[in-house]
Design an enzyme around this catalytic site. Structure first.
Site, PDB file in Angstrom:
ATOM      1  N   GLY A   1       0.820  -1.203   0.000  1.00 41.25           N
ATOM      2  CA  GLY A   1       0.000   0.000   0.000  1.00 41.25           C
ATOM      3  C   GLY A   1       0.855   1.254   0.000  1.00 41.25           C
ATOM      4  O   GLY A   1       2.016   1.233   0.419  1.00 41.25           O
TER       5      GLY A   1
ATOM      6  N   ARG B   1     -12.161  -3.784  -7.701  1.00 42.33           N
ATOM      7  CA  ARG B   1     -12.841  -2.521  -8.001  1.00 42.33           C
ATOM      8  C   ARG B   1     -13.701  -2.633  -9.255  1.00 42.33           C
ATOM      9  O   ARG B   1     -14.804  -2.090  -9.328  1.00 42.33           O
ATOM     10  CB  ARG B   1     -11.810  -1.404  -8.159  1.00 42.33           C
ATOM     11  CG  ARG B   1     -12.418  -0.032  -8.423  1.00 42.33           C
ATOM     12  CD  ARG B   1     -11.353   1.037  -8.372  1.00 42.33           C
ATOM     13  NE  ARG B   1     -10.266   0.757  -9.319  1.00 42.33           N
ATOM     14  CZ  ARG B   1      -9.193   1.503  -9.463  1.00 42.33           C
ATOM     15  NH1 ARG B   1      -9.027   2.569  -8.694  1.00 42.33           N
ATOM     16  NH2 ARG B   1      -8.258   1.196 -10.347  1.00 42.33           N
TER      17      ARG B   1
ATOM     18  N   ARG C   1      -5.684  -3.401   5.395  1.00 39.91           N
ATOM     19  CA  ARG C   1      -5.416  -2.293   6.296  1.00 39.91           C
ATOM     20  C   ARG C   1      -6.513  -2.269   7.361  1.00 39.91           C
ATOM     21  O   ARG C   1      -7.678  -2.570   7.074  1.00 39.91           O
ATOM     22  CB  ARG C   1      -5.386  -0.954   5.545  1.00 39.91           C
ATOM     23  CG  ARG C   1      -4.150  -0.739   4.692  1.00 39.91           C
ATOM     24  CD  ARG C   1      -2.943  -0.425   5.549  1.00 39.91           C
ATOM     25  NE  ARG C   1      -1.791   0.010   4.771  1.00 39.91           N
ATOM     26  CZ  ARG C   1      -0.813  -0.800   4.368  1.00 39.91           C
ATOM     27  NH1 ARG C   1      -0.870  -2.090   4.646  1.00 39.91           N
ATOM     28  NH2 ARG C   1       0.214  -0.319   3.685  1.00 39.91           N
TER      29      ARG C   1
ATOM     30  N   ASP D   1      -4.702  -9.291  11.010  1.00 38.52           N
ATOM     31  CA  ASP D   1      -3.291  -8.920  11.054  1.00 38.52           C
ATOM     32  C   ASP D   1      -3.136  -7.405  11.159  1.00 38.52           C
ATOM     33  O   ASP D   1      -2.047  -6.921  11.452  1.00 38.52           O
ATOM     34  CB  ASP D   1      -2.554  -9.422   9.802  1.00 38.52           C
ATOM     35  CG  ASP D   1      -1.061  -9.147   9.868  1.00 38.52           C
ATOM     36  OD1 ASP D   1      -0.451  -9.476  10.909  1.00 38.52           O
ATOM     37  OD2 ASP D   1      -0.499  -8.598   8.897  1.00 38.52           O
TER      38      ASP D   1
ATOM     39  N   HIS E   1       0.395  -7.117  12.658  1.00 36.55           N
ATOM     40  CA  HIS E   1       0.802  -6.588  11.353  1.00 36.55           C
ATOM     41  C   HIS E   1       2.136  -7.198  10.911  1.00 36.55           C
ATOM     42  O   HIS E   1       3.124  -6.488  10.681  1.00 36.55           O
ATOM     43  CB  HIS E   1       0.890  -5.059  11.380  1.00 36.55           C
ATOM     44  CG  HIS E   1       0.773  -4.441  10.002  1.00 36.55           C
ATOM     45  ND1 HIS E   1       0.331  -3.164   9.804  1.00 36.55           N
ATOM     46  CD2 HIS E   1       1.045  -4.941   8.764  1.00 36.55           C
ATOM     47  CE1 HIS E   1       0.336  -2.890   8.510  1.00 36.55           C
ATOM     48  NE2 HIS E   1       0.769  -3.961   7.856  1.00 36.55           N
TER      49      HIS E   1
ATOM     50  N   GLY F   1       2.253  -9.498   8.235  1.00 39.08           N
ATOM     51  CA  GLY F   1       2.053 -10.134   6.939  1.00 39.08           C
ATOM     52  C   GLY F   1       3.251 -10.006   6.015  1.00 39.08           C
ATOM     53  O   GLY F   1       3.578 -10.925   5.259  1.00 39.08           O
TER      54      GLY F   1
END
Length: 316
Positions: A72, A169, A228, A251, A275, A277
């Site tokens: 990200g 999306r 996120r 996570d 977090h 990952g």
């Protein structure tokens, strides 16, 4: 003026960096390695608080590329307003797929098979059996079907899942089957035993998993978030966890880091990892390959990979 490249990995530890630029090592230390105004290619420090990576950006008047080592880019986007037009922002597509997909599968299996309960029983010296659901024959929905979502599916298939549904999306077709648009999400949620979130954080995905989303999930379903934290409305999730209707494996959380007194720690049916990952032994070799390839492209004035946006354009 020199043409500096700022790297969060010591340059002498990266094989194959192209000659030409002056390489500067900066991993978020208090002192900058050189004048930020001379930096033309900025690789943002990895696994540092967001404000650390933003700190030199207002002074980077010559920068042409900002490269993250995360999938990200939301953590650095607030700093783009300080940069000149034409700066390309690139993400780390290709670096985190293996590690994040491994953790997603770990969280699914651990949650379904009751591993957290086994660990607590081991601490107490207790032997207790029981019946737990298997991943086999489950319907899985992946929300955010980019490269990480595809890697997650690659690892799910050998476990004999009944079906994998994919949402991104916009609609498209892949070798494994169709990818549904976000507009189909509400129709797909009631069919899923496991919902895995791997979508980037954008204005359209912030709090995507709200009370309505969760209410459409079937009773007993598992929500897994390796995206996120802010993709999920924490209060809405807590309501479902406290009722016992859903379980979750996270996570990432919102807020993050999760304060020690936050009720999410003690909610029933939730497994939390801090977090982790991306940061595994698989990270460094893939990050170095990405950086050498991107810098070779940059020095040779070839198109860069993984461009997310360019400052001064409508997409920025």
């Amino acid at each position: 003026m020199t043409a500096d490249v700022w790297l969060p990995i010591p340059p002498d530890e990266i094989a194959g960096l192209p000659q030409g630029p002056s390489y500067r090592f900066w991993d978020g230390a208090e002192e900058f390695p050189a004048d930020p105004a001379d930096c033309v290619f900025y690789v943002v420090p990895y696994m540092r608080p967001g404000d650390v990576g933003l700190r030199p950006m207002p002074r980077m008047s010559s920068v042409r590329v900002v490269q993250t080592l995360s999938a990200g880019t939301d953590q650095v986007e607030p700093g783009l307003r300080h940069l000149p037009p034409g700066v390309r922002l690139c993400n780390a597509r290709g670096v985190h797929e293996a590690s994040t997909a491994e953790l997603a599968l770990t969280l699914v299996l651990a949650s379904l098979r009751g591993v957290p309960g086994f660990v607590r029983a081991q601490d107490r010296g207790e032997w207790g059996g029981g019946f737990h659901p298997a991943l086999a024959d489950k319907n899985v929905l992946i929300v955010g079907y980019g490269s990480i979502g595809a890697a997650i599916e690659d690892r799910l298939v050998p476990f004999e899942v009944a079906r994998v549904a994919r949402v991104a999306r916009s609609a498209r077709t892949t070798e494994r089957g169709p990818v549904h648009p976000l507009t189909d999400l509400h129709a797909l949620l009631p069919q899923a035993d496991v919902v895995v979130l791997s979508t980037p954080l954008t204005e359209s995905t912030r709090a995507l998993v709200n009370a309505d989303f969760l209410a459409r999930m079937k009773d007993g379903a598992l929500l897994v978030n390796v995206a996120r934290g802010a993709v999920v409305d924490t209060e809405a999730l807590l309501t479902e966890l406290d009722s016992g209707r859903l379980t979750a494996a996270l996570d990432v959380t919102d807020p993050e880091p999760l304060p020690s007194d936050h009720p999410l720690w003690r909610a029933p049916g939730v497994l939390i990892s801090p977090h982790v990952g991306g940061p595994t032994s698989a990270f460094r070799p893939r990050a170095e390959r990405l950086l050498t390839d991107q810098l070779r492209r940059f020095v040779n004035r070839e198109p860069l990979a993984n461009v997310v946006l360019t400052t001064g354009t409508a997409s920025a």
